[in-house]
Design a protein around this motif. Sequence first.
Motif, mmCIF file in Angstrom:
data_model
loop_
_atom_site.group_PDB
_atom_site.id
_atom_site.type_symbol
_atom_site.label_atom_id
_atom_site.label_comp_id
_atom_site.label_asym_id
_atom_site.label_seq_id
_atom_site.Cartn_x
_atom_site.Cartn_y
_atom_site.Cartn_z
ATOM 1 N N GLY A 17 -2.721 38.333 24.117
ATOM 2 C CA GLY A 17 -1.555 39.179 23.943
ATOM 3 C C GLY A 17 -1.749 40.536 24.571
ATOM 4 N N CYS A 18 -0.823 41.441 24.249
ATOM 5 C CA CYS A 18 -0.818 42.769 24.864
ATOM 6 C C CYS A 18 -1.156 43.824 23.815
ATOM 7 C CB CYS A 18 0.548 43.076 25.472
ATOM 8 S SG CYS A 18 0.569 44.615 26.437
ATOM 9 N N LYS A 19 -2.186 44.611 24.116
ATOM 10 C CA LYS A 19 -2.570 45.749 23.294
ATOM 11 C C LYS A 19 -2.167 47.014 24.040
ATOM 12 C CE LYS A 19 -6.770 43.097 22.295
ATOM 13 N NZ LYS A 19 -6.733 42.276 23.535
ATOM 14 N N VAL A 20 -1.648 47.985 23.316
ATOM 15 C CA VAL A 20 -1.264 49.259 23.912
ATOM 16 C C VAL A 20 -1.869 50.365 23.074
ATOM 17 C CG1 VAL A 20 0.642 50.795 24.530
ATOM 18 C CG2 VAL A 20 0.881 48.328 24.847
ATOM 19 N N GLY A 21 -2.484 51.328 23.736
ATOM 20 C CA GLY A 21 -3.088 52.442 23.027
ATOM 21 C C GLY A 21 -2.728 53.768 23.660
ATOM 22 N N LEU A 22 -2.702 54.800 22.844
ATOM 23 C CA LEU A 22 -2.658 56.165 23.335
ATOM 24 C C LEU A 22 -4.084 56.690 23.297
ATOM 25 C CD1 LEU A 22 0.552 57.723 21.750
ATOM 26 C CD2 LEU A 22 0.018 57.521 24.190
ATOM 27 N N VAL A 23 -4.632 56.971 24.464
ATOM 28 C CA VAL A 23 -6.056 57.287 24.578
ATOM 29 C C VAL A 23 -6.208 58.685 25.163
ATOM 30 C CG1 VAL A 23 -8.276 56.515 25.457
ATOM 31 C CG2 VAL A 23 -6.478 54.840 25.002
ATOM 32 N N SER A 24 -6.977 59.511 24.483
ATOM 33 C CA SER A 24 -7.242 60.848 24.996
ATOM 34 C C SER A 24 -8.194 60.774 26.186
ATOM 35 C CB SER A 24 -7.849 61.729 23.903
ATOM 36 O OG SER A 24 -9.201 61.366 23.673
ATOM 37 N N LEU A 25 -8.290 61.866 26.902
ATOM 38 C CA LEU A 25 -9.171 61.884 28.070
ATOM 39 C C LEU A 25 -10.640 61.870 27.672
ATOM 40 C CD1 LEU A 25 -7.355 64.255 30.568
ATOM 41 C CD2 LEU A 25 -6.914 61.868 29.981
ATOM 42 N N THR A 26 -10.906 62.031 26.372
ATOM 43 C CA THR A 26 -12.276 61.890 25.885
ATOM 44 C C THR A 26 -12.497 60.542 25.211
ATOM 45 O OG1 THR A 26 -11.654 63.050 23.849
ATOM 46 C CG2 THR A 26 -12.645 64.357 25.607
ATOM 47 N N ILE A 431 -18.836 44.261 23.968
ATOM 48 C CA ILE A 431 -17.479 44.743 23.724
ATOM 49 C C ILE A 431 -16.539 43.555 23.589
ATOM 50 C CG2 ILE A 431 -17.836 46.947 24.918
ATOM 51 C CD1 ILE A 431 -16.405 45.690 27.350
ATOM 52 N N GLY A 432 -15.264 43.851 23.358
ATOM 53 C CA GLY A 432 -14.270 42.802 23.131
ATOM 54 C C GLY A 432 -14.153 42.505 21.642
ATOM 55 N N GLY A 433 -13.191 41.655 21.304
ATOM 56 C CA GLY A 433 -12.986 41.319 19.904
ATOM 57 C C GLY A 433 -14.204 40.718 19.248
ATOM 58 N N GLY A 434 -15.005 39.961 20.008
ATOM 59 C CA GLY A 434 -16.202 39.354 19.451
ATOM 60 C C GLY A 434 -17.226 40.368 18.984
ATOM 61 N N ALA A 435 -17.200 41.566 19.588
ATOM 62 C CA ALA A 435 -18.170 42.596 19.226
ATOM 63 C C ALA A 435 -17.844 43.268 17.902
ATOM 64 C CB ALA A 435 -18.270 43.641 20.330
ATOM 65 N N LEU A 436 -16.685 42.969 17.319
ATOM 66 C CA LEU A 436 -16.376 43.456 15.974
ATOM 67 C C LEU A 436 -17.223 42.750 14.925
ATOM 68 C CD1 LEU A 436 -12.477 43.554 16.197
ATOM 69 C CD2 LEU A 436 -14.007 45.531 16.156
ATOM 70 N N SER A 437 -17.757 41.593 15.275
ATOM 71 C CA SER A 437 -18.544 40.786 14.350
ATOM 72 C C SER A 437 -19.994 41.247 14.330
ATOM 73 C CB SER A 437 -18.475 39.304 14.757
ATOM 74 O OG SER A 437 -19.448 38.551 14.078
ATOM 75 N N ASN A 438 -20.424 41.803 13.196
ATOM 76 C CA ASN A 438 -21.826 42.205 13.064
ATOM 77 C C ASN A 438 -22.753 40.990 13.140
ATOM 78 O OD1 ASN A 438 -21.077 44.903 12.709
ATOM 79 N ND2 ASN A 438 -20.859 44.658 10.508
ATOM 80 N N ALA A 439 -22.293 39.879 12.552
ATOM 81 C CA ALA A 439 -23.111 38.659 12.583
ATOM 82 C C ALA A 439 -23.313 38.190 14.012
ATOM 83 C CB ALA A 439 -22.451 37.564 11.755
ATOM 84 N N TRP A 440 -22.281 38.253 14.819
ATOM 85 C CA TRP A 440 -22.379 37.785 16.206
ATOM 86 C C TRP A 440 -23.268 38.706 17.026
ATOM 87 C CZ3 TRP A 440 -17.299 35.679 18.836
ATOM 88 C CH2 TRP A 440 -17.608 34.471 19.477
ATOM 89 N N HIS A 456 -18.393 52.195 19.396
ATOM 90 C CA HIS A 456 -17.272 52.490 18.513
ATOM 91 C C HIS A 456 -16.022 51.786 19.038
ATOM 92 C CE1 HIS A 456 -14.716 54.717 15.772
ATOM 93 N NE2 HIS A 456 -14.029 55.220 16.796
ATOM 94 N N GLU A 457 -15.341 51.079 18.160
ATOM 95 C CA GLU A 457 -14.118 50.354 18.500
ATOM 96 C C GLU A 457 -14.288 49.502 19.767
ATOM 97 O OE1 GLU A 457 -10.588 52.990 16.555
ATOM 98 O OE2 GLU A 457 -11.233 53.613 18.557
ATOM 99 N N PRO A 458 -15.162 48.501 19.701
ATOM 100 C CA PRO A 458 -15.472 47.715 20.900
ATOM 101 C C PRO A 458 -14.284 46.937 21.452
ATOM 102 C CG PRO A 458 -16.394 46.670 18.942
ATOM 103 C CD PRO A 458 -15.918 48.029 18.516
ATOM 104 N N MET A 459 -13.307 46.604 20.592
ATOM 105 C CA MET A 459 -12.161 45.852 21.088
ATOM 106 C C MET A 459 -11.237 46.713 21.951
ATOM 107 S SD MET A 459 -9.694 43.269 18.924
ATOM 108 C CE MET A 459 -8.713 44.526 18.122
ATOM 109 N N LYS A 460 -11.421 48.027 21.894
ATOM 110 C CA LYS A 460 -10.554 48.931 22.648
ATOM 111 C C LYS A 460 -11.207 49.420 23.938
ATOM 112 C CE LYS A 460 -8.338 50.270 18.318
ATOM 113 N NZ LYS A 460 -8.067 51.354 17.341
ATOM 114 N N ALA A 461 -12.300 48.782 24.335
ATOM 115 C CA ALA A 461 -13.036 49.235 25.523
ATOM 116 C C ALA A 461 -12.187 49.128 26.786
ATOM 117 C CB ALA A 461 -14.330 48.434 25.679
ATOM 118 N N ASN A 462 -11.412 48.052 26.922
ATOM 119 C CA ASN A 462 -10.604 47.896 28.131
ATOM 120 C C ASN A 462 -9.550 48.993 28.229
ATOM 121 O OD1 ASN A 462 -11.985 45.351 27.872
ATOM 122 N ND2 ASN A 462 -10.539 44.497 29.331
#
Length: 532
Positions: A17-26, A431-440, A456-462
């Motif tokens: 699907g499509c994820k949309v974020g407002l991302v600061s320059l930092t 990174i990616g959604g899989g990186a949210l899993s501590n077990a993985w 921090h927030e690995p699913m939002k890396a892209n």
Amino acid sequence: MANAEQYVLSIDLGTSGCKVGLVSLTGDVVAWAFRPVQLLVVDSIGAEQRPQDWWTAFVEAAREVLSLGNVSRSDIVAICSSTQGEGTVPVDRNGQSLMNAILWLDMRGARYLKREMRGALKVAGYNAIKLQKWLRLCGGAPALSGKDPAGHMLLVRDAFPEIYQRTYKFLNVLDYFNLRLTGRFCATQDSILTSWVTDNRDPNNIRYDDDLIAMSGIDRDKFPDLVRCTDVIGTILPDVAEALGLSPKTPVVAGAIDNTAAAIGAGTIDDYDCHLYVGSSSWIAAHVPFKRTSVLDQIGSIPCAVPSRYLMIALQSSGANNIAFLKDRIVLHDDGLVQGEPSADTYRVLDEIAARQPMGADGAMYLPWLFGERCPVDDQSLRAGIFNLSMEHNRETIVRAVFEGVALNTRWMMKPIQRFMRRRPETITMIGGGALSNAWCRIYADVLNVTIHQPHEPMKANARGAAFIGAHGLGLMRLDEAVRHVKIERSYEPSPPATRFYDERFGIFTELHSRLAPLYQKLNGSKGSKNE
């Protein structure tokens, strides 16, 4: 100059699907929304999505993000996208899509690509003369599985000739999104790569090559103009500005396909600094200072967003899509056997199950090839399976086996990657959604015998990578400055006893492939290869 109150509207369009974020320059993601997009399986080996579904998902997610009021719309300085790669959308002169998008999973073009490989001398299934030219100029070659635009375009040409005749341009997913945003027909230096028609010997001067285009079998005028990932390609169209409530002067930076943006969003910009993406697909990538190709291992270094550099990429078809399959087709499949409401956070529950199950899943092993494989073997006939089930096992056993099987499959790439880079990575950022899993993350550290960094927030890396590319394109921040803002939250060191255990399991995993590959070929090998 950049300031803390400037933001990029970042688009991350993946297969799910499509994820949309407002991302600061930092790199701070201050607002986030997601809309799913349906995957359509065609004739068991085809994979499509509706381009309009992408756009609808984007508009809905963007409106939600903007409506939160976290950021003044006047502080949004650009829109920049990261999308799934290796998809193909034929469009007419008005920019209308002429059929569903053909995705990176789709293998229907294999039979048509193999026809193009006819010749007296073949190497690894390729026409030797063509292969030599592809490797010398491109640094790679079309996937014989048909999973990239080289095969997709031939599928359209030969199976849908009326659509081919009406096609003004063939666009990758990123290119289609940029067309919808700006009205401009263009392709980035990374989105065009797997059409295999560009001379990539100078990473700062990627250009079409007439001989390569002739080899592709596709008319020259059906390829769009080339731009760099960091180029400002225009401003948003009036209807887009109205739909989102943004200024029509909002610039659009070309952006990048997912693996390029992910490498930047993971903070892995230095040479040989690896990241592991675990989303619907999975890959390991690292920036390198050279163009090189391993045809047998399906690894190459490709053009990317970082000036004067290439990105080494080893791509697999199987990643967290195995967990999604487990959730949607096994655990929560609506067949009337199980009543009641599913957990609101099924992935978290699966992670907890995997963490509490014993290492090795009590002898059960999972082979994660739901839709064939690409690296280190390009084999469209492979399929998934659970091996060595017994009466003592249960669903929890299978959950642990699936987590381990995907990690073992990633390990399958590690030796070819080490040969390619001529060094062994000591750390990998996951990174990616899989990186949210501590077990993985823990499983990957033990299976790969490397330190796994969990940002921090690995699913939002892209999305973060797209924002950094956008900021660089506007001249607000250099990429090497931007990636310093990526924060590592936790690191997982490999456990020597666990690593020794998984060494043995990996030997069994590869032996299962060797023994079962001929059977998979008998069962599935004819699919996609008829009428050769």
